[in-house]
Design a protein around this motif. Sequence first.
Motif, PDB file in Angstrom:
ATOM      1  N   THR A   6       0.810  -1.229   0.000  1.00 11.76           N
ATOM      2  CA  THR A   6       0.000   0.000   0.000  1.00 11.76           C
ATOM      3  C   THR A   6       0.840   1.275   0.000  1.00 11.76           C
ATOM      4  O   THR A   6       0.288   2.367   0.110  1.00 11.76           O
ATOM      5  CB  THR A   6      -0.940   0.049   1.225  1.00 11.76           C
ATOM      6  N   HIS A   7       2.169   1.118  -0.101  1.00 11.98           N
ATOM      7  CA  HIS A   7       2.981   2.348  -0.086  1.00 11.98           C
ATOM      8  C   HIS A   7       4.366   2.084  -0.662  1.00 11.98           C
ATOM      9  O   HIS A   7       5.214   1.483  -0.016  1.00 11.98           O
ATOM     10  CB  HIS A   7       3.109   2.853   1.356  1.00 11.98           C
ATOM     11  N   CYS A   8       4.591   2.527  -1.893  1.00 14.82           N
ATOM     12  CA  CYS A   8       5.938   2.405  -2.462  1.00 14.82           C
ATOM     13  C   CYS A   8       6.211   3.588  -3.376  1.00 14.82           C
ATOM     14  O   CYS A   8       5.289   4.256  -3.848  1.00 14.82           O
ATOM     15  CB  CYS A   8       6.100   1.079  -3.202  1.00 14.82           C
ATOM     16  N   HIS A   9       7.491   3.849  -3.587  1.00 12.33           N
ATOM     17  CA  HIS A   9       7.916   4.990  -4.402  1.00 12.33           C
ATOM     18  C   HIS A   9       8.656   4.475  -5.628  1.00 12.33           C
ATOM     19  O   HIS A   9       9.872   4.590  -5.731  1.00 12.33           O
ATOM     20  CB  HIS A   9       8.823   5.916  -3.581  1.00 12.33           C
ATOM     21  N   LEU A  10       7.913   3.868  -6.538  1.00  9.99           N
ATOM     22  CA  LEU A  10       8.561   3.239  -7.700  1.00  9.99           C
ATOM     23  C   LEU A  10       9.106   4.245  -8.704  1.00  9.99           C
ATOM     24  O   LEU A  10       9.872   3.859  -9.596  1.00  9.99           O
ATOM     25  CB  LEU A  10       7.583   2.278  -8.395  1.00  9.99           C
ATOM     26  N   LEU A  36       1.271   3.618  -5.477  1.00  8.92           N
ATOM     27  CA  LEU A  36       2.424   4.518  -5.606  1.00  8.92           C
ATOM     28  C   LEU A  36       2.173   5.814  -4.825  1.00  8.92           C
ATOM     29  O   LEU A  36       1.278   6.584  -5.168  1.00  8.92           O
ATOM     30  CB  LEU A  36       2.689   4.827  -7.084  1.00  8.92           C
ATOM     31  N   ALA A  37       2.956   6.014  -3.768  1.00  8.58           N
ATOM     32  CA  ALA A  37       2.815   7.227  -2.961  1.00  8.58           C
ATOM     33  C   ALA A  37       3.418   8.401  -3.704  1.00  8.58           C
ATOM     34  O   ALA A  37       4.490   8.294  -4.294  1.00  8.58           O
ATOM     35  CB  ALA A  37       3.503   7.041  -1.617  1.00  8.58           C
ATOM     36  N   CYS A  38       2.713   9.531  -3.659  1.00  5.67           N
ATOM     37  CA  CYS A  38       3.132  10.738  -4.391  1.00  5.67           C
ATOM     38  C   CYS A  38       3.579  11.796  -3.379  1.00  5.67           C
ATOM     39  O   CYS A  38       2.892  12.056  -2.410  1.00  5.67           O
ATOM     40  CB  CYS A  38       1.934  11.249  -5.190  1.00  5.67           C
ATOM     41  N   GLY A 102      -2.125  11.509  -0.862  1.00  4.20           N
ATOM     42  CA  GLY A 102      -0.957  11.137  -0.080  1.00  4.20           C
ATOM     43  C   GLY A 102       0.306  11.163  -0.920  1.00  4.20           C
ATOM     44  O   GLY A 102       0.205  11.169  -2.149  1.00  4.20           O
ATOM     45  N   GLU A 103       1.524  11.196  -0.264  1.00  3.58           N
ATOM     46  CA  GLU A 103       1.484  11.087   1.165  1.00  3.58           C
ATOM     47  C   GLU A 103       1.587  12.458   1.789  1.00  3.58           C
ATOM     48  O   GLU A 103       2.348  13.306   1.319  1.00  3.58           O
ATOM     49  CB  GLU A 103       2.591  10.148   1.675  1.00  3.58           C
ATOM     50  N   ILE A 104       0.806  12.648   2.843  1.00  2.84           N
ATOM     51  CA  ILE A 104       0.656  13.953   3.474  1.00  2.84           C
ATOM     52  C   ILE A 104       0.849  13.785   4.983  1.00  2.84           C
ATOM     53  O   ILE A 104       0.852  12.653   5.475  1.00  2.84           O
ATOM     54  CB  ILE A 104      -0.746  14.530   3.184  1.00  2.84           C
ATOM     55  N   LEU A 177      -2.294   5.203   8.443  1.00  9.71           N
ATOM     56  CA  LEU A 177      -1.158   5.786   9.166  1.00  9.71           C
ATOM     57  C   LEU A 177       0.053   4.987   8.711  1.00  9.71           C
ATOM     58  O   LEU A 177       0.352   3.919   9.238  1.00  9.71           O
ATOM     59  CB  LEU A 177      -1.383   5.679  10.676  1.00  9.71           C
ATOM     60  N   HIS A 178       0.699   5.525   7.673  1.00 11.95           N
ATOM     61  CA  HIS A 178       1.756   4.788   6.990  1.00 11.95           C
ATOM     62  C   HIS A 178       3.020   4.729   7.854  1.00 11.95           C
ATOM     63  O   HIS A 178       3.321   5.671   8.577  1.00 11.95           O
ATOM     64  CB  HIS A 178       1.989   5.484   5.634  1.00 11.95           C
ATOM     65  N   CYS A 179       3.716   3.588   7.787  1.00  8.12           N
ATOM     66  CA  CYS A 179       4.953   3.382   8.552  1.00  8.12           C
ATOM     67  C   CYS A 179       4.748   3.812  10.009  1.00  8.12           C
ATOM     68  O   CYS A 179       5.511   4.599  10.563  1.00  8.12           O
ATOM     69  CB  CYS A 179       6.102   4.158   7.918  1.00  8.12           C
ATOM     70  N   THR A 227       5.681  -1.330   1.926  1.00  8.67           N
ATOM     71  CA  THR A 227       7.146  -1.391   1.996  1.00  8.67           C
ATOM     72  C   THR A 227       7.780  -0.026   2.246  1.00  8.67           C
ATOM     73  O   THR A 227       8.793   0.069   2.905  1.00  8.67           O
ATOM     74  CB  THR A 227       7.769  -1.931   0.685  1.00  8.67           C
ATOM     75  N   ASP A 228       7.196   1.058   1.663  1.00 14.13           N
ATOM     76  CA  ASP A 228       7.870   2.357   1.614  1.00 14.13           C
ATOM     77  C   ASP A 228       9.163   2.252   0.794  1.00 14.13           C
ATOM     78  O   ASP A 228      10.113   2.992   1.022  1.00 14.13           O
ATOM     79  CB  ASP A 228       8.172   2.913   3.017  1.00 14.13           C
ATOM     80  N   SER A 229       9.204   1.307  -0.147  1.00 17.11           N
ATOM     81  CA  SER A 229      10.392   1.170  -0.993  1.00 17.11           C
ATOM     82  C   SER A 229      10.656   2.492  -1.712  1.00 17.11           C
ATOM     83  O   SER A 229       9.707   3.150  -2.099  1.00 17.11           O
ATOM     84  CB  SER A 229      10.272   0.087  -2.065  1.00 17.11           C
TER      85      SER A 229
HETATM   86 ZN   LIG Z   1       6.607   7.170   1.597  1.00 15.41          ZN
END
Ligand SMILES: [Zn+2]
Length: 279
Positions: A6-10, A36-38, A102-104, A177-179, A227-229
């Motif tokens: 639910t959260h990666c920065h590809l 993809l988190a923006c 997001g992400e905010i 609530l990411h990470c 992941t927050d990759s």
């Molecule tokens: Zn992120």
Amino acid sequence: MKIIDTHCHLISKAFTSDVEACILRAQEAGVGKMLLACCDETEFPLIMELCAKHPDVLFPSIGIHPENMADNIEVQLAATKRLLDNYCLSEEGELIRRLPIGEIGFDLYWDKTRFDDQKKILQAQFDWALAYDLPVLLHIRDAMQEFLDFLHLYLTKKYYKAPIGDPIKNRRLRGILHCYSGNAEQAREAMKLGDFMIGVGGTLTYKNSRVPEVVKAIGIDNIVLETDSPYLAPIPHRGRRNEPSYTADTARFLAELLDLTLEEVAKTTTKNAENLLGI
Ligand SMILES: [Zn+2]
């Protein structure tokens, strides 16, 4: 197994040379969908371009990360809102598509000097989320209590001024609530104020992490995987570049921790993410 990152920065530079291979590896590891988190308005076109190549696998979001605030936040907010409206609204102005904001959030780890601006952009983006009924992806770093105080004020003082009789009045904020790095009590408080889930990734697997304790208190019904990759790779990949396929490592760790089967973790977290994000 079918799981969701639910959260990666590809679109990060870390993936420039092998993003397609990463997406393939993720799918082979059971990661059927990736969000993809923006981090700001300049990333959004790149995210849309990559998502267009992988329909039903990659999904976009749009938002301004507190670390990506421009000097002039009014101009930046207006530019971001234009992109949001172009995506969500028909030419007649009807809501036809949704995506997460997001992400905010708040980040008081790197820079405390512009906290007032952080509050202004978060307030504006919460207003958009409520107006269009969109989920939010929250980045809260070293600011959990400040965030809860803000959320309480935002909701009780009705920062968002809905027209009288507008159904938005009764709408609740919802999102991830990411990470997550707060404690269990703070998570419960946030979940009272809005329909929030906890995003769990690599930090769950780290030695001396307090995330396991939070996860046990909150339960699998309120958890989504991420992941927050390229950041924060889970054990056994810690220290290397993170990538969406490693969601599977976090899922395995979570299953062991909660004494569930991997299949149960996959099924519940996937359902949680699909319901919340509409993907
Ligand atoms: Zn992120």
